[in-house]
Design a protein around this motif. Structure first.
Motif, PDB file in Angstrom:
ATOM      1  N   ALA A  63       0.754  -1.320  -0.195  1.00 47.71           N
ATOM      2  CA  ALA A  63       0.036  -0.050   0.024  1.00 47.71           C
ATOM      3  C   ALA A  63       0.834   1.456   0.181  1.00 47.71           C
ATOM      4  O   ALA A  63       0.346   2.432   0.251  1.00 47.71           O
ATOM      5  CB  ALA A  63      -1.068   0.245   1.309  1.00 47.71           C
ATOM      6  N   GLY A  64       2.145   1.197  -0.306  1.00 49.94           N
ATOM      7  CA  GLY A  64       3.066   2.199  -0.319  1.00 49.94           C
ATOM      8  C   GLY A  64       3.720   2.364  -1.404  1.00 49.94           C
ATOM      9  O   GLY A  64       4.107   1.435  -2.544  1.00 49.94           O
ATOM     10  N   ILE A  65       4.435   3.476  -1.934  1.00 50.64           N
ATOM     11  CA  ILE A  65       5.475   3.592  -2.915  1.00 50.64           C
ATOM     12  C   ILE A  65       6.797   3.530  -2.676  1.00 50.64           C
ATOM     13  O   ILE A  65       7.243   4.361  -1.781  1.00 50.64           O
ATOM     14  CB  ILE A  65       5.100   4.960  -3.684  1.00 50.64           C
ATOM     15  CG1 ILE A  65       3.858   5.030  -4.469  1.00 50.64           C
ATOM     16  CG2 ILE A  65       6.189   5.176  -4.769  1.00 50.64           C
ATOM     17  CD1 ILE A  65       3.341   4.253  -5.454  1.00 50.64           C
ATOM     18  N   LEU A  66       7.587   2.658  -3.101  1.00 48.90           N
ATOM     19  CA  LEU A  66       9.172   2.615  -2.483  1.00 48.90           C
ATOM     20  C   LEU A  66       9.824   3.553  -3.575  1.00 48.90           C
ATOM     21  O   LEU A  66       9.877   3.408  -4.529  1.00 48.90           O
ATOM     22  CB  LEU A  66       9.411   1.065  -2.670  1.00 48.90           C
ATOM     23  CG  LEU A  66      11.002   0.781  -2.491  1.00 48.90           C
ATOM     24  CD1 LEU A  66      11.448   1.474  -1.167  1.00 48.90           C
ATOM     25  CD2 LEU A  66      11.369  -0.795  -2.648  1.00 48.90           C
ATOM     26  N   TYR A 111       9.320   5.022   1.931  1.00 48.03           N
ATOM     27  CA  TYR A 111       8.187   4.795   1.240  1.00 48.03           C
ATOM     28  C   TYR A 111       7.276   5.978   1.313  1.00 48.03           C
ATOM     29  O   TYR A 111       7.420   6.903   2.212  1.00 48.03           O
ATOM     30  CB  TYR A 111       7.286   3.590   2.038  1.00 48.03           C
ATOM     31  CG  TYR A 111       7.845   2.387   1.794  1.00 48.03           C
ATOM     32  CD1 TYR A 111       7.518   1.543   0.575  1.00 48.03           C
ATOM     33  CD2 TYR A 111       8.793   1.923   2.709  1.00 48.03           C
ATOM     34  CE1 TYR A 111       8.009   0.160   0.670  1.00 48.03           C
ATOM     35  CE2 TYR A 111       9.170   0.659   2.447  1.00 48.03           C
ATOM     36  CZ  TYR A 111       8.841  -0.118   1.471  1.00 48.03           C
ATOM     37  OH  TYR A 111       9.604  -1.554   1.402  1.00 48.03           O
ATOM     38  N   VAL A 112       6.430   6.305   0.297  1.00 48.67           N
ATOM     39  CA  VAL A 112       5.468   7.359   0.327  1.00 48.67           C
ATOM     40  C   VAL A 112       3.958   6.716   0.393  1.00 48.67           C
ATOM     41  O   VAL A 112       3.602   5.852  -0.305  1.00 48.67           O
ATOM     42  CB  VAL A 112       5.333   8.423  -1.028  1.00 48.67           C
ATOM     43  CG1 VAL A 112       4.426   9.012  -0.793  1.00 48.67           C
ATOM     44  CG2 VAL A 112       6.734   9.143  -0.782  1.00 48.67           C
ATOM     45  N   ARG A 113       3.157   7.153   1.265  1.00 46.13           N
ATOM     46  CA  ARG A 113       1.866   6.622   1.534  1.00 46.13           C
ATOM     47  C   ARG A 113       0.757   7.491   1.468  1.00 46.13           C
ATOM     48  O   ARG A 113       0.888   8.712   2.011  1.00 46.13           O
ATOM     49  CB  ARG A 113       1.666   5.741   2.688  1.00 46.13           C
ATOM     50  CG  ARG A 113       2.526   4.663   2.918  1.00 46.13           C
ATOM     51  CD  ARG A 113       2.294   3.575   3.780  1.00 46.13           C
ATOM     52  NE  ARG A 113       1.214   2.790   3.691  1.00 46.13           N
ATOM     53  CZ  ARG A 113       0.637   1.923   4.424  1.00 46.13           C
ATOM     54  NH1 ARG A 113       1.248   1.552   5.466  1.00 46.13           N
ATOM     55  NH2 ARG A 113      -0.682   1.470   4.326  1.00 46.13           N
ATOM     56  N   GLN A 114      -0.127   7.342   0.616  1.00 46.31           N
ATOM     57  CA  GLN A 114      -1.159   8.343   0.626  1.00 46.31           C
ATOM     58  C   GLN A 114      -2.224   8.445   1.972  1.00 46.31           C
ATOM     59  O   GLN A 114      -2.421   7.429   2.841  1.00 46.31           O
ATOM     60  CB  GLN A 114      -2.616   7.580  -0.527  1.00 46.31           C
ATOM     61  CG  GLN A 114      -3.633   8.628  -0.500  1.00 46.31           C
ATOM     62  CD  GLN A 114      -3.376   9.987  -1.340  1.00 46.31           C
ATOM     63  OE1 GLN A 114      -2.590   9.776  -2.203  1.00 46.31           O
ATOM     64  NE2 GLN A 114      -3.980  10.947  -0.832  1.00 46.31           N
ATOM     65  N   ILE A 129      11.415   4.401   6.580  1.00 48.30           N
ATOM     66  CA  ILE A 129      10.891   5.493   6.891  1.00 48.30           C
ATOM     67  C   ILE A 129       9.472   5.814   5.926  1.00 48.30           C
ATOM     68  O   ILE A 129       9.744   5.164   4.807  1.00 48.30           O
ATOM     69  CB  ILE A 129      11.775   6.696   6.525  1.00 48.30           C
ATOM     70  CG1 ILE A 129      13.050   6.856   7.407  1.00 48.30           C
ATOM     71  CG2 ILE A 129      10.959   8.149   6.534  1.00 48.30           C
ATOM     72  CD1 ILE A 129      14.161   7.716   7.013  1.00 48.30           C
ATOM     73  N   VAL A 130       8.584   6.323   6.420  1.00 47.03           N
ATOM     74  CA  VAL A 130       7.106   6.303   5.597  1.00 47.03           C
ATOM     75  C   VAL A 130       6.856   7.853   5.908  1.00 47.03           C
ATOM     76  O   VAL A 130       6.849   8.609   6.860  1.00 47.03           O
ATOM     77  CB  VAL A 130       6.023   5.774   6.272  1.00 47.03           C
ATOM     78  CG1 VAL A 130       4.734   5.950   5.314  1.00 47.03           C
ATOM     79  CG2 VAL A 130       6.387   4.179   5.981  1.00 47.03           C
ATOM     80  N   LEU A 131       6.713   8.651   4.519  1.00 43.04           N
ATOM     81  CA  LEU A 131       6.134  10.004   4.424  1.00 43.04           C
ATOM     82  C   LEU A 131       4.776   9.866   3.808  1.00 43.04           C
ATOM     83  O   LEU A 131       4.419   9.221   3.067  1.00 43.04           O
ATOM     84  CB  LEU A 131       6.946  10.809   3.495  1.00 43.04           C
ATOM     85  CG  LEU A 131       8.492  10.841   3.802  1.00 43.04           C
ATOM     86  CD1 LEU A 131       9.173  11.750   2.598  1.00 43.04           C
ATOM     87  CD2 LEU A 131       8.679  11.658   5.157  1.00 43.04           C
ATOM     88  N   HIS A 132       3.848  10.789   4.473  1.00 40.51           N
ATOM     89  CA  HIS A 132       2.745  10.884   3.902  1.00 40.51           C
ATOM     90  C   HIS A 132       2.593  11.794   2.684  1.00 40.51           C
ATOM     91  O   HIS A 132       3.025  12.805   2.697  1.00 40.51           O
ATOM     92  CB  HIS A 132       1.754  11.037   5.062  1.00 40.51           C
ATOM     93  CG  HIS A 132       1.274  10.371   6.043  1.00 40.51           C
ATOM     94  ND1 HIS A 132       0.481  10.215   7.202  1.00 40.51           N
ATOM     95  CD2 HIS A 132       1.650   8.871   5.949  1.00 40.51           C
ATOM     96  CE1 HIS A 132       0.345   9.401   7.900  1.00 40.51           C
ATOM     97  NE2 HIS A 132       1.102   8.474   7.338  1.00 40.51           N
ATOM     98  N   THR A 133       1.491  11.579   1.872  1.00 38.97           N
ATOM     99  CA  THR A 133       1.509  12.505   0.860  1.00 38.97           C
ATOM    100  C   THR A 133       1.255  13.789   0.986  1.00 38.97           C
ATOM    101  O   THR A 133       1.444  14.816   0.470  1.00 38.97           O
ATOM    102  CB  THR A 133       0.439  12.077  -0.380  1.00 38.97           C
ATOM    103  OG1 THR A 133      -0.723  11.657   0.456  1.00 38.97           O
ATOM    104  CG2 THR A 133       0.973  10.512  -0.860  1.00 38.97           C
ATOM    105  N   SER A 134       0.231  14.024   2.118  1.00 39.55           N
ATOM    106  CA  SER A 134      -0.328  15.436   2.522  1.00 39.55           C
ATOM    107  C   SER A 134       0.958  16.127   3.105  1.00 39.55           C
ATOM    108  O   SER A 134       1.001  17.166   3.010  1.00 39.55           O
ATOM    109  CB  SER A 134      -1.377  15.154   3.555  1.00 39.55           C
ATOM    110  OG  SER A 134      -0.998  14.368   4.629  1.00 39.55           O
ATOM    111  N   LEU A 135       1.969  15.539   3.738  1.00 43.91           N
ATOM    112  CA  LEU A 135       3.227  16.154   4.153  1.00 43.91           C
ATOM    113  C   LEU A 135       3.930  16.680   3.009  1.00 43.91           C
ATOM    114  O   LEU A 135       4.569  17.740   3.294  1.00 43.91           O
ATOM    115  CB  LEU A 135       3.886  15.131   5.183  1.00 43.91           C
ATOM    116  CG  LEU A 135       5.347  15.743   5.628  1.00 43.91           C
ATOM    117  CD1 LEU A 135       4.888  16.672   6.955  1.00 43.91           C
ATOM    118  CD2 LEU A 135       6.346  14.457   6.295  1.00 43.91           C
ATOM    119  N   ILE A 136       4.378  15.840   2.129  1.00 44.29           N
ATOM    120  CA  ILE A 136       5.104  16.362   0.741  1.00 44.29           C
ATOM    121  C   ILE A 136       4.153  17.373   0.206  1.00 44.29           C
ATOM    122  O   ILE A 136       5.085  18.369  -0.151  1.00 44.29           O
ATOM    123  CB  ILE A 136       5.510  15.151  -0.173  1.00 44.29           C
ATOM    124  CG1 ILE A 136       5.897  13.805   0.667  1.00 44.29           C
ATOM    125  CG2 ILE A 136       5.829  15.379  -1.328  1.00 44.29           C
ATOM    126  CD1 ILE A 136       5.861  12.508  -0.271  1.00 44.29           C
TER     127      ILE A 136
END
Length: 292
Positions: free
Chosen positions: A57-60, A88-91, A109-116
């Motif tokens: 469920a994430g983008i590597l 990873y980037v996750r929606q 590490i996971v970053l949320h799309t809204s943070l980016i």
């Protein structure tokens, strides 16, 4: 895109660890069996579960996937002298980032799309470096069970109240102190305290449309006003009550703390001690530095 920065070759965690983090970590070490529980019981299960969750469920992020963010990761890792973890980037609508790591295992590490969407590239790198600070300081032994409980509360709402109750005040106190250390890691990677403070400001009251209108100097003045409340006993008690159940220090306090450390001789000496030249903004994917 990024200015020349000092590479911190041979940087050790204790050289930038916040004193409150060190004190709280020593207190947590007195809890019997916690380290063993995480690494031998929670660790293997959580690592495999969240690895599968991220892959599904994430983008590597990598050279062929969001390469501009991958470059930010590599630059921050080289400056902080740490091996790159998976990113990873996750929606997700809530701006956030988090880290999972067990000693000797594959961290991520996971970053949320809204943070980016909320931040500039330099500010995204500050967030990445903050998470790298957790890895550099091996916070995973204590950070992992907290993250598991917090994420489980979101995934399993019916368990939320029970899980929240299990977040012991001592562990929350440690986590708040650890955040100060990781803000220092963000400063060491970006080498611009205004970038780190800007992240905190936008997480406090920003949005993709409001963020360009926010005034960082006014936010730092707000941080100083928060400090003034501690001038009496009642103000100090109210501040302690406000933060007792929080996993992070309030943003204005973090901004004030990082602004102070950026002006300190300790920070300047740290840059000078580890400097072997200046980074020219190009990534050496073979793992070495290209020094002037």
């Amino acid at each position: 895109m990024l200015f020349s920065k000092t590479p911190l070759i041979g940087l050790k965690a204790d050289q930038f660890r916040h004193p409150l983090d060190l004190e709280a970590t020593n207190a947590l070490k007195q809890l019997p069996g916690l380290d063993l529980l995480v690494r031998n019981l929670l660790g293997p299960v959580a690592e495999q579960f969240f690895y599968l969750e991220n892959i599904a469920a994430g983008i590597l992020v990598g050279e062929q996937q969001l390469p501009h963010i991958h470059k930010l990761l590599l630059e921050a890792c080289q400056i902080l002298d740490i091996e790159p973890p998976q990113l990873y980037v996750r929606q997700h609508p809530a701006p956030n980032a988090y880290t999972f790591a067990m000693r000797g295992k594959q961290p991520f590490i996971v970053l949320h799309t809204s943070l980016i969407e909320l931040l500039t590239l330099e500010e995204i790198q500050a967030v990445i470096a903050h998470e790298l600070g957790h890895l550099k300081c091996e916070h995973g032994v204590y950070l992992t069970p907290i993250n598991i409980m917090v994420l489980a509360a979101g995934l399993l709402p019916n368990w939320g109240a029970a899980i929240a109750e299990s977040l012991r005040s001592q562990m929350l106190e440690w986590l708040r102190c650890a955040e100060f250390t990781c803000d220092r890691a963000a400063l060491l990677a970006t080498q611009d305290s205004r970038v780190v403070s800007s992240v905190l400001m936008k997480l406090t009251g920003g949005s993709p449309t409001l963020s360009p209108q926010l005034n960082l100097d006014a936010f730092l003045a707000q941080a100083r006003a928060y400090d003034d409340i501690s001038n009496n006993q009642l103000g100090e008690l109210l501040k302690q009550a406000q933060t007792a159940q929080l996993s992070h220090p309030v943003p204005v306090l973090r901004a004030r703390e990082i602004d102070r450390w950026a002006s300190s001789q300790v920070y300047q000496n740290l840059l000078q001690k580890h400097s072997t030249g200046y980074y020219n903004g190009k990534v050496d994917t073979k793992g070495g530095w290209r020094n002037w």
